[in-house]
Design an enzyme around this catalytic site. Structure first.
Site, PDB file in Angstrom:
ATOM      1  N   GLY A 258     113.789 -30.086  21.069  1.00 27.81           N
ATOM      2  CA  GLY A 258     115.200 -30.449  21.003  1.00 27.81           C
ATOM      3  C   GLY A 258     116.118 -29.247  20.983  1.00 27.81           C
ATOM      4  O   GLY A 258     117.195 -29.257  21.591  1.00 27.81           O
ATOM      5  N   ASP A 259     115.711 -28.184  20.280  1.00 28.17           N
ATOM      6  CA  ASP A 259     116.529 -26.981  20.230  1.00 28.17           C
ATOM      7  C   ASP A 259     116.660 -26.345  21.606  1.00 28.17           C
ATOM      8  O   ASP A 259     117.752 -25.951  22.027  1.00 28.17           O
ATOM      9  CB  ASP A 259     115.910 -25.969  19.260  1.00 28.17           C
ATOM     10  CG  ASP A 259     116.180 -26.325  17.809  1.00 28.17           C
ATOM     11  OD1 ASP A 259     117.272 -26.848  17.515  1.00 28.17           O
ATOM     12  OD2 ASP A 259     115.306 -26.075  16.966  1.00 28.17           O
ATOM     13  N   SER A 260     115.540 -26.220  22.302  1.00 32.43           N
ATOM     14  CA  SER A 260     115.582 -25.574  23.617  1.00 32.43           C
ATOM     15  C   SER A 260     116.341 -26.420  24.629  1.00 32.43           C
ATOM     16  O   SER A 260     117.091 -25.890  25.456  1.00 32.43           O
ATOM     17  CB  SER A 260     114.158 -25.291  24.104  1.00 32.43           C
ATOM     18  OG  SER A 260     113.512 -24.367  23.252  1.00 32.43           O
TER      19      SER A 260
END
Length: 461
Positions: A217-219
């Site tokens: 999700g962060d990337s």
């Protein structure tokens, strides 16, 4: 005659007039363009002349900064003097106590150590923001406002400053103030529900959802942030051409970024009432695409071995069935795809029976020659030696300089490949505060005595 604008800083744009038949200013406008020579150079990175002030930490914001920096932006990363970005000490640590992961994610960035908890530190950051084009941050909404560094604080100093803000759930709405890590946002987006093994009785999850062993999700949010930033830069150029200045905010939610990957799940539910659940190693409604068992590898006789086959197109499916000697499963009962979905168990069993009697290498060779998409399940040790990876330079060696020498760190190249753009890794993630003096002297005009005082007072590192 045409005016070519150059130098990125908001308050130091200059103009040079040159004779040419047709030369437009940089696509990103008068605030930060390139010189005549750079504009004409085929290897000039597309974001050269753009200054990005990175206030984020860990993954989402810094991944956005890494992408922008690779394609030419000057990225000034603000870190706390006491320890820096937490990612510096996450997971495996190198001989100098710094994570090789940080050396990768911090590529092409200037590290400036400033304590944002101190008034003088925040004032320094304000001055840098006044000379920047973009601020990238991924704090919990309201944090920068609390520090006096939000859009309302900085836009009077720099009216066309772009704010790229990454958070768990966005800057507005009832959940905006909630802390949101990638794991939580992946769950709330529905992504985790469809990843795992299916309970045959309920169609739902059998046990806990399976998490990819990365902070996906962060990337994904970082990708959205970089894309949104470039869109905002283009939009700003249009405003400049109209003689306007306007601030812009790129509002990136990790939850919404994951929702953007969910394909037809919502429209299928809306129109057909279909609730897509988990599907194990396959994917719902597409046949055949799965992980199939093979004979154990001689080097690991007790470990299962799998091969990935994706033959979901009608032509590819027919090639696969011929390659495994199952022409009896070709015909109008097995094409197009929805007919195969109805006979998935029969098809999967036939493929598994064939692969189970062969090694993964044999399956890979046979299906590769037949033109069927096939892939081995590789670990990192195989990836760095992969012939395609080597041929494309997809893993690069980046030097980490030290006073007593240094070393190379292997890291994935930054993608996409933009031919002729000059985009490249210029240096590894730097030591904490490696560029503090440079930025404060060259950009803010501080002298050595003032820098020494700030360091003595703990404002900078």
């Amino acid at each position: 005659m045409a005016s070519i604008l150059f130098r990125s800083s908001a308050n130091r744009t200059t103009v040079s007039t040159v004779r040419t038949t047709r030369l437009s200013p940089s696509v990103f406008g008068s605030k930060f363009s390139t010189s005549t020579a750079d504009t004409c150079a085929a290897d000039d990175p597309p974001l050269s002349g753009v200054r990005v002030l990175e206030l984020g930490q860990v993954i989402a914001g810094p991944f956005c900064g890494q992408l922008l920096g690779h394609f030419g932006a000057e990225v000034i990363k603000i870190e706390p003097p006491s320890g820096g970005d937490p990612l510096r000490v996450w997971r495996e640590l190198d001989v100098d106590g710094v994570s090789p992961w940080f050396r990768s994610l911090g590529r092409n960035k200037k590290s400036v150590a400033i304590d944002l908890r101190k008034d003088e530190g925040r004032e320094l950051v304000k001055q840098i923001a006044a000379k920047s084009d973009v601020v990238v941050e991924n704090f919990k909404p309201g944090t920068l406002e609390k520090w006096g560094l939000g859009p309302e604080d900085l836009h009077p100093l720099n009216p066309s400053l772009i704010f790229t803000r990454v958070s768990g759930f966005g800057q507005t709405g009832p959940w905006s103030s909630r802390p949101g890590f990638a794991s939580v946002c992946e769950a709330e987006s529905g992504f985790r529900y469809i990843n795992g093994f299916v309970d045959p009785d309920t169609g739902g999850l059998s046990g806990p959802p399976v998490r990819p062993n990365i902070s996906l999700g962060d990337s994904v949010a970082g990708l959205h942030a970089a894309f949104g930033t470039v869109l905002a830069l283009i939009s700003r150029q249009k405003l400049v051409s109209q003689g306007k200045q306007k601030s812009q905010t790129v509002d990136v939610s990790i939850m919404e970024s994951m929702l953007n990957l969910m394909e037809g799940i919502i429209p299928e539910y809306d129109r057909k009432g279909k609730v897509r659940g988990p599907s194990g190693s396959s994917v719902t409604g597409i046949v055949p695409t799965n992980a199939y068992p093979c004979l154990p590898s001689p080097s690991s006789p007790d470990s299962p071995t799998y091969i990935i086959i994706g033959a979901n197109g009608d032509t590819l499916y027919a090639r696969l069935m011929r390659a495994i000697g199952r022409e009896d499963l070709i015909g109008p009962l097995y094409a197009p795809n929805h007919h195969r979905v109805a006979r998935q168990a029969e098809i999967e069993a036939a493929i598994s029976e064939w692969t189970s009697a062969r090694s993964a290498e044999e399956v890979f060779d046979v299906l590769g020659k037949a033109g069927v998409p096939v892939g081995r399940v590789l670990g990192v040790q195989d990836i760095v030696e992969h012939e395609q990876v080597k041929a494309r330079g997809a893993v690069e060696d980046v030097w980490v300089p030290k006073e007593d020498g240094g070393w190379n760190v292997k890291m994935p190249r930054v993608f996409p490949v933009l031919a002729g753009s000059g985009a490249k890794t210029r240096w590894a993630g730097p030591d904490l505060g490696a560029h503090t003096d440079e930025v404060l002297m060259e950009e803010l005009g501080l002298d050595a005595n003032e820098i020494a005082r700030l360091r003595q007072d703990g404002v900078i590192g």
